[in-house]
Design an enzyme around this catalytic site. Structure first.
Site, PDB file in Angstrom:
ATOM      1  CG  HIS A   5      -5.694  -1.150  10.848  1.00 60.44           C
ATOM      2  ND1 HIS A   5      -5.975  -1.756   9.364  1.00 60.44           N
ATOM      3  CD2 HIS A   5      -6.690  -1.696  11.734  1.00 60.44           C
ATOM      4  CE1 HIS A   5      -7.231  -2.165   9.460  1.00 60.44           C
ATOM      5  NE2 HIS A   5      -7.538  -2.258  10.816  1.00 60.44           N
TER       6      HIS A   5
ATOM      7  CG  ASP B  41      -4.317  -1.637   6.334  1.00 59.02           C
ATOM      8  OD1 ASP B  41      -3.685  -1.407   7.405  1.00 59.02           O
ATOM      9  OD2 ASP B  41      -5.576  -1.614   6.572  1.00 59.02           O
TER      10      ASP B  41
ATOM     11  CB  SER C 211      -8.723  -5.476  10.705  1.00 64.18           C
ATOM     12  OG  SER C 211      -9.547  -4.182  10.555  1.00 64.18           O
TER      13      SER C 211
END
Length: 436
Positions: free
Chosen positions: A171, A204, A282
Site C-alpha cells: 500500500h 501487503d 508502513s
C-alpha cells in the site's frame, strides 16, 4: 478455503450469509466503507476479489504514507499542519538543548554538580540497548517517496539483500501504478530511483530494486522465536520524518488482521506491538533485541467511531518475518506470490466456536467443498465445523484464514472437525490458489 474469483470457487446464494459488516482494518484515511456483495461467504482471500473479514471490535488502519494517494483515499487535513508543527517543535527543542548544554557545564571541583564520565566513546552504548540497535539499523532503513496517477506520499522500507532489493508494503507503492515514480531517500539525504520488482496485496508486501552501491542489508530473524513481552524497536519515517526510532514490547501474537479496500485486502496473522507506529511507518522494520528484523510494520489501530486515524494509540501490527521472507523471495524470483488455500466456503453467520463449512444446499453455482481440493482430499464435508488447527483452538473463521495464510503452499496441517456428535482429525496438504 477456495479462491473467490470467477470460475475458481463456489458462490453461495444471497440469503446464505448475512451482509458483511465493515472491516475494522481499513486504510487510515478512509471514510465509511465500500459496498460488498453479500452473496460471498467466507472463503480463502484473493487479492483481486475478496470479502472483508472483521476480527476485532476496535478498528485498525494501515500506517499509510504520510500524504495518501488522492484518487483512491482522502488525505487527512491535519497531515501538513501537523508536520509543520512538529518541525517547529523540533527546532525549538534543538535551541533549548544547546542552551541547556552550556548551563550544565559545571565549575571547579566542589563548586558545581558532579559529572559522571562514561568509559570509551560517548556514542557507544551497551549491546542490546535501543541506542545500539538504532545505530546499526537506521542506515539500512529508507524513506520511500511515491508519486503517480494514484496520488503521492511517503512510506518506509529497508534493505533486504546485497542486490539492492528494498522491502516495503504494497500500500506504500501502489499509488505509483504503472507509470508513476518511486524513489528512496537514504539517511544522508541522497535519493535513488527505484523500480518495483513485484507486489502482493494479499500479504501487503512489495519489493523495490535500486542501485546497491553503499547499501548494507539488514539481518533477519525468525518471527517464530518471538514471544509476548519481547523488547522490540520500530524504525521508519512517520509523517515523513525519516530515521525515526520508537521502542516497546510485543503485545500479542497471531492477531488476525485484515485491512484494505474491498477486493484489495491483506490478511495477516500479525505481531501486535505498543511501539509507536504512525502514518508513514508502513514498510519499516520491527526489530528484536538483537537488531534482527522480525516483522514489517503495516497497520495501526483506530479508536472505534473515529473516521480517520490521528496517530499511534499503542496498538500497531507487523507482518511476521517468516511470512515476509517467503513472500519477498517469491516476488524477487517471479514478481508474484503464492497464496495457500484449503478449498472450502465458510459460513459467516455461524456464532459457535470454530469455523463452519457451508452446507451444500446453501451454495448456488458451486460447491461448499471444492472437488479434489485440499479439504475434499482430506475428508472434510459440507457442514463440518473446524475447531482446531495443528492442535490449537480455532475461535472463528477469521483466525482460521490468517493461520492458513501464514503457512506455505505444500505445508501439511492437521484440522480437528466436529461432524454432528463425532470429532475427527484430518490431515491435508495446502495448495496454491489459482490467480487471475
Amino acid at each position: 478455503m477456495s479462491s473467490p474469483h470467477p470460475g475458481d470457487g463456489p458462490t453461495p446464494p444471497p440469503d446464505s450469509t448475512q451482509p458483511l459488516p465493515p472491516s475494522p482494518y481499513v486504510p487510515y484515511d478512509a471514510v465509511g466503507s465500500p459496498q460488498h456483495d453479500p452473496s460471498w461467504s467466507q472463503q480463502a482471500p484473493h487479492p483481486e476479489q475478496a470479502p472483508q473479514y472483521p476480527t476485532h471490535p476496535q478498528g485498525s488502519a494501515y500506517a499509510m504514507p504520510s500524504t495518501p494517494p488522492s484518487s483512491r483515499r482522502r488525505g487527512p487535513g491535519w497531515a501538513g499542519a501537523g508536520a509543520m508543527t512538529l518541525a517547529a517543535a523540533l527546532i525549538a527543542g534543538a535551541v533549548g538543548g544547546i542552551g541547556g548544554g552550556l548551563v550544565a557545564g559545571g565549575g571547579d571541583e566542589g563548586e558545581g554538580p558532579s559529572i559522571v564520565q562514561r568509559d570509551g566513546s560517548p556514542a557507544e552504548r551497551p549491546d542490546g540497548s535501543t541506542a545500539a540497535i538504532a545505530a546499526k539499523a537506521v542506515p539500512s532503513v529508507v524513506t520511500i517517496r511515491v508519486s503517480g496517477g494514484g496520488g503521492s506520499g511517503t512510506g518506509s522500507g529497508w534493505v533486504y539483500d546485497d542486490k539492492g532489493h528494498i522491502v516495503t508494503n504494497n500500500h506504500v507503492v501502489e499509488a505509483a501504478g504503472e507509470d508513476g515514480k518511486v524513489r528512496i531517500e537514504l539517511t544522508d539525504g541522497s535519493r535513488r530511483d527505484a523500480k518495483i520488482v513485484g507486489r502482493d496485496s494479499a500479504y501487503d508486501l512489495a519489493v523495490l530494486e535500486v542501485d546497491p552501491q553503499g547499501l548494507d542489508n539488514m539481518p533477519i530473524g525468525s518471527s517464530d522465536d518471538v514471544v509476548v513481552g519481547d523488547d522490540v524497536v520500530a524504525v521508519g519515517s512517520p509523517l515523513g520524518l525519516g530515521s525515526s526510532v520508537t521502542s516497546g514490547i510485543v503485545s500479542a501474537l497471531e492477531r488476525p488482521v485484515s485491512a484494505g479496500e474491498a477486493g484489495d485486502e491483506s490478511f495477516i496473522s500479525a505481531i501486535q506491538t505498543d511501539a509507536a507506529i504512525n502514518p508513514g511507518n508502513s514498510g519499516g522494520p520491527l526489530l528484536n533485541g538483537d537488531g534482527d528484523v522480525v516483522g514489517v510494520n503495516t497497520a495501526i489501530a483506530q479508536v472505534p467511531g473515529q473516521q480517520q486515524t490521528s496517530g499511534s494509540i499503542g496498538v500497531g501490527f507487523a507482518i511476521p518475518s517468516d511470512v515476509v521472507v517467503r513472500t519477498v523471495d517469491q516476488l524477487i524470483t517471479s514478481g508474484t506470490a503464492e497464496h495457500p488455500i484449503i478449498g472450502v466456503s465458510l459460513d459467516r453467520r455461524w456464532q459457535g466456536q470454530g469455523a463452519k463449512v457451508l452446507d451444500e444446499d446453501e451454495v448456488q453455482g458451486g460447491d461448499a467443498v471444492i472437488p479434489d481440493g485440499p479439504a475434499d482430499n482430506a475428508g472434510i464435508e459440507p457442514g463440518d465445523v473446524i475447531t482446531e488447527m495443528d492442535g490449537r483452538r480455532v475461535t472463528d473463521l477469521d483466525q482460521l484464514i490468517v493461520r492458513i495464510r501464514a503457512q506455505a503452499v505444500g505445508d501439511k496441517v492437521t484440522l480437528t472437525v466436529q461432524r454432528g456428535q463425532q470429532e475427527k482429525e484430518l490431515t491435508m496438504t495446502l495448495e496454491a490458489a489459482e490467480e487471475n
